[in-house]
Design an enzyme around this catalytic site. Structure first.
Site, PDB file in Angstrom:
ATOM      1  N   VAL A   1       0.813  -1.225   0.000  1.00  0.00           N
ATOM      2  CA  VAL A   1       0.000   0.000   0.000  1.00  0.00           C
ATOM      3  C   VAL A   1       0.841   1.266   0.000  1.00  0.00           C
ATOM      4  O   VAL A   1       0.298   2.368  -0.116  1.00  0.00           O
ATOM      5  CB  VAL A   1      -0.952   0.026   1.219  1.00  0.00           C
ATOM      6  CG1 VAL A   1      -1.974  -1.089   1.120  1.00  0.00           C
ATOM      7  CG2 VAL A   1      -0.176  -0.067   2.534  1.00  0.00           C
ATOM      8  N   GLY A   2       2.153   1.136   0.117  1.00  0.00           N
ATOM      9  CA  GLY A   2       2.973   2.338   0.119  1.00  0.00           C
ATOM     10  C   GLY A   2       4.452   2.032   0.177  1.00  0.00           C
ATOM     11  O   GLY A   2       4.873   0.894   0.400  1.00  0.00           O
TER      12      GLY A   2
ATOM     13  N   GLY B   1      11.444   1.814   3.919  1.00  0.00           N
ATOM     14  CA  GLY B   1      10.974   0.484   3.563  1.00  0.00           C
ATOM     15  C   GLY B   1       9.592   0.491   2.940  1.00  0.00           C
ATOM     16  O   GLY B   1       8.962   1.536   2.767  1.00  0.00           O
TER      17      GLY B   1
ATOM     18  N   LYS C   1       5.181  -2.143   8.091  1.00  0.00           N
ATOM     19  CA  LYS C   1       6.318  -1.547   7.384  1.00  0.00           C
ATOM     20  C   LYS C   1       7.532  -2.451   7.566  1.00  0.00           C
ATOM     21  O   LYS C   1       7.995  -2.679   8.672  1.00  0.00           O
ATOM     22  CB  LYS C   1       6.646  -0.160   7.922  1.00  0.00           C
ATOM     23  CG  LYS C   1       7.857   0.497   7.216  1.00  0.00           C
ATOM     24  CD  LYS C   1       8.381   1.704   7.952  1.00  0.00           C
ATOM     25  CE  LYS C   1       7.474   2.885   7.790  1.00  0.00           C
ATOM     26  NZ  LYS C   1       8.070   4.120   8.389  1.00  0.00           N
TER      27      LYS C   1
ATOM     28  N   ASP D   1      10.735  15.506   9.890  1.00  0.00           N
ATOM     29  CA  ASP D   1      10.281  15.124   8.542  1.00  0.00           C
ATOM     30  C   ASP D   1       8.778  15.343   8.390  1.00  0.00           C
ATOM     31  O   ASP D   1       8.062  14.489   7.857  1.00  0.00           O
ATOM     32  CB  ASP D   1      10.645  13.662   8.253  1.00  0.00           C
ATOM     33  CG  ASP D   1      10.719  13.367   6.748  1.00  0.00           C
ATOM     34  OD1 ASP D   1      10.808  14.336   5.959  1.00  0.00           O
ATOM     35  OD2 ASP D   1      10.697  12.189   6.369  1.00  0.00           O
TER      36      ASP D   1
END
Length: 481
Positions: A190-191, A196, A212, A311
């Protein structure tokens, strides 16, 4: 005639120019063969050499070479053609007397001389170089594998020491086989994050999760430790929750609550919108900005230690079923004391376009929680404009810098251009967001508001907001606390 140290049976093709071994002359040490004068000595093994004075003149009639050779050995009469063999014998005799070997080239139809062992030397030199190259490659590969193994062991030890320090207060720990089962063998990706890949999964109780998988040898395990040590121990409505983790050898995974509406960037940039996914409405945009601000305020002021994210950007703001924002991806986060105003970093960290100026140069000021405030300001400017602050696909020569463009609109009281029609109330909300964002992106960190002040500005009225100074220009007035 040639003498060889090893016996070799001539092939069917070699029968046309080689005969032997000669039984009456050969023994266990030497093997003798008759070789036609037109044959090249390269067809013989390297240990063969011509026997001096052993040239025989044979007929070049219709008989085969084997039949002519047998005739010589049986002492039958034969005829010769001196027009060729005379020159052959004379040239070969000169070679032999000169201490060299005699050979014959069928292509050129003439004899030639070559040094003893020259062919052996070339082959030996080539073999030595090839063996050296292979040996060096084997040593390099063994050294690489050894260093990689030691590096992975050090990372594993570092992670395990951290987990031991945190004891039972950390989230649930899973084995890698359990993670594979939760992630359904990583079938649904999904991403893709900075550290990672992310896969959709499900816990045994049916709760959907995001798994993840951290890439090997990235960040020396720092991203894993940062995630577990920050969001692993805190709970806030606007921070994504870490439900579990896995650390097994070089395999490390983080298990989060699943965010079905994915990330904010898919709802604020027109390039992402499609028929089934509209841009976020202005009223909801204010709620999202306020939710992110509250989550950041908690990170900066609500924990035992101050957590600096480093971030903050639309991609790291996830949206739940009700579009409530949750801050995610703490791989670059740093913990510090709540009363520590300045932190030390060895290098700039974050994403281009959202990194505060002081992270590049200390001439702008010290690195602190105000660096996160700058990133938040850039995020809100992108929400307001629907444009990226840093877009490599846009020609920078023909495009006005985003903060300056918004500042001109705000300072002159002009309406900003949006992808949809808005009411007067909605335009005021967008103007408030723009003013707050412009305060947040001041180059001097001391002039940026704290996240507590940002929350108050977003919940207050537009009339009470002061106009910010021009971004990127130092001004000793207009300081914010």
């Amino acid at each position: 005639m040639v003498s060889c140290l090893t016996e070799f049976p001539p092939s069917s093709i070699a029968d046309d120019y080689i005969y032997g071994p000669i039984a009456c002359l050969s023994n266990t040490t030497y093997f003798f063969y008759l070789v036609a004068g037109y044959a090249s000595l390269y067809v013989l093994p390297l240990d063969c050499k011509v026997v001096r004075g052993s040239f025989f003149l044979i007929s070049d009639g219709d008989a085969t070479f084997k039949e002519r050779a047998e005739g010589i050995l049986n002492f039958r009469e034969t005829t010769v053609d001196y027009s060729f063999t005379g020159g052959l014998l004379r040239n070969c005799s000169l070679c032999e007397h000169g201490g060299r070997r005699c050979g014959f080239s069928p292509q050129r139809n003439q004899t030639f001389c070559m040094n003893h062992g020259s062919h052996v030397k070339i082959i030996a030199a080539t073999s030595s170089v090839a063996a050296l190259v292979v040996l060096l490659l084997m040593v390099a590969a063994a050294l690489y594998l050894s260093l990689k193994k030691r590096y992975n062991e050090e990372i594993h030890l570092k992670v395990e020491m951290f987990l031991k320090t945190y004891g039972t207060s950390k989230p649930m720990r899973y084995t890698f086989s359990e993670v594979k089962k939760i992630a359904r063998r990583f079938k649904e990706k999904v991403g893709q994050g900075g550290f990672g890949s992310v896969y959709k999964g499900e816990l045994s109780n049916g709760v959907p999760v995001a798994v993840k998988m951290l890439e090997n040898s990235k960040g020396e395990g720092e991203e894993f430790i940062n995630e577990v040590s920050t969001i692993g121990l805190i709970h806030h409505a606007n921070i994504v929750r870490l439900l579990g983790f896995c650390s097994e050898g070089t395999r490390r995974a983080l298990i989060y609550e699943f965010m079905p509406n994915k990330s904010l960037d898919k709802y604020i940039f027109s390039g992402y919108s499609n028929n089934s996914q509209e841009l976020i409405a202005p009223n909801k945009m204010v709620d999202v900005a306020l939710g992110v601000a509250r989550g950041m305020e908690y990170l900066h002021q609500g924990c035992n230690k101050r957590i600096l994210h480093f971030d903050i950007k639309p991609h790291n703001i996830l949206l739940d079923y009700n579009f409530n924002p949750k801050i995610s991806d703490f791989g670059l986060a740093k913990l510090c004391a709540r009363d520590q105003s300045i932190v030390t970093l060895t290098a700039a960290r974050g994403t281009m376009g959202y990194i505060a100026p002081e992270l590049y140069s200390r001439n702008f000021g010290g690195v602190s929680h105000k660096s996160d405030v700058y990133s938040f300001g850039m995020l809100v400017l992108e929400m307001v404009s629907g444009r990226r602050n840093s877009d490599p696909s846009v020609d920078s020569q023909n495009d006005v810098h985003l903060p300056e463009w918004i500042f001109e609109k705000v300072i002159t009281g002009q309406d900003m251009v949006f992808a949809r029609e808005m009411t007067g109330e909605e335009k005021e909300k967008m103007r408030k967001l723009a003013i707050v964002a412009l305060w947040c992106i001041q180059w001097n960190p001391r002039k940026r508001p704290s996240m507590t002040r940002v929350v108050n500005m977003l919940t207050g009225s537009l009339e009470h907001l002061q106009m910010p100074p021009k971004p990127f220009v130092s001004s000793e007035s207009h300081e914010m606390s």
